[in-house]
Design an enzyme around this catalytic site. Sequence first.
Site, mmCIF file in Angstrom:
data_model
loop_
_atom_site.group_PDB
_atom_site.id
_atom_site.type_symbol
_atom_site.label_atom_id
_atom_site.label_comp_id
_atom_site.label_asym_id
_atom_site.label_seq_id
_atom_site.Cartn_x
_atom_site.Cartn_y
_atom_site.Cartn_z
ATOM 1 C CD GLU A 102 24.683 83.654 21.786
ATOM 2 O OE1 GLU A 102 25.551 82.794 21.547
ATOM 3 O OE2 GLU A 102 23.942 83.634 22.783
ATOM 4 C CG ASP A 103 24.114 80.138 19.285
ATOM 5 O OD1 ASP A 103 23.699 81.099 19.973
ATOM 6 O OD2 ASP A 103 24.015 78.957 19.674
ATOM 7 C CG ASP A 106 14.638 82.866 21.341
ATOM 8 O OD1 ASP A 106 13.708 83.522 20.844
ATOM 9 O OD2 ASP A 106 14.457 81.752 21.879
ATOM 10 C CG PHE A 155 14.260 74.993 18.723
ATOM 11 C CD1 PHE A 155 14.622 75.807 19.789
ATOM 12 C CD2 PHE A 155 15.018 73.873 18.451
ATOM 13 C CE1 PHE A 155 15.732 75.505 20.563
ATOM 14 C CE2 PHE A 155 16.123 73.560 19.226
ATOM 15 C CZ PHE A 155 16.478 74.380 20.286
ATOM 16 N NE ARG A 168 26.468 71.726 20.881
ATOM 17 C CZ ARG A 168 25.909 72.766 21.495
ATOM 18 N NH1 ARG A 168 25.684 73.886 20.828
ATOM 19 N NH2 ARG A 168 25.538 72.688 22.762
#
Length: 194
Positions: A102-103, A106, A155, A168
């Site tokens: 997963e990136d 959060d 963020f 991206r």
Amino acid sequence: MKAERESEHLRVLIRRASIERRVRQLARKITTDFRGDRVHLIGVLKGASIFLSDLIRDIGLEVSLDFIAVSSYGQSTRSTGQVRLTKDLDTTIEGLHTILVEDVLDTGLTLDYLQRVLLQRKPRSLRLAAFLVKAAPRVKQIRPDYVGFEIPDEFVVGYGLDYAERYRNLRDICVLELPGGRDPRPPIPPSLPR
Ligand code: IMP
Ligand code: MG
């Protein structure tokens, strides 16, 4: 729209060279942890695609790949708490050493959901790799087995991570700063269990 973009500001948080070094270390760790075995990597689309493609090239094992996609954020940037599978795996994971990639972690809702879905399919083992983990008030307590970097609760974009599908392709991880110090994320819905 154009004026808004022009006032978005990017502040570099993690440079490309550190990312490369860290991803290589994680790949080496995976290589020793699964010495001699085959590993099956599952990337969470779309954010993890760049991390995954760097990671696999430094893993010195037999590796197979699949992708899964979920929707929870849509165009907005904070989880609604609703996770839904929008693309399932192509092949079974039964009996395989599986690593979910997963990136960013959060709230933890995405990985919590995917972990439950994948465990039902009887992999030989299931580990979690998160490129970034935020120091945030998590909704779900999840401790990934492989973590690239722990970052502040901000963020970020780049290296696969987007803001409304943009950024991206940045090579560095950058904090996205909006005009007037606005947080790009709407607040976590109060309906979410904590
Ligand atoms: P969680 O379900 O709240 O843990 O969020 C995981 C997903 O939210 C990630 O797969 C990302 O797509 C998205 N996300 C969370 N934080 C960020 C961020 O800082 N930048 C870009 N996407 C993010
Ligand atoms: Mg994502």
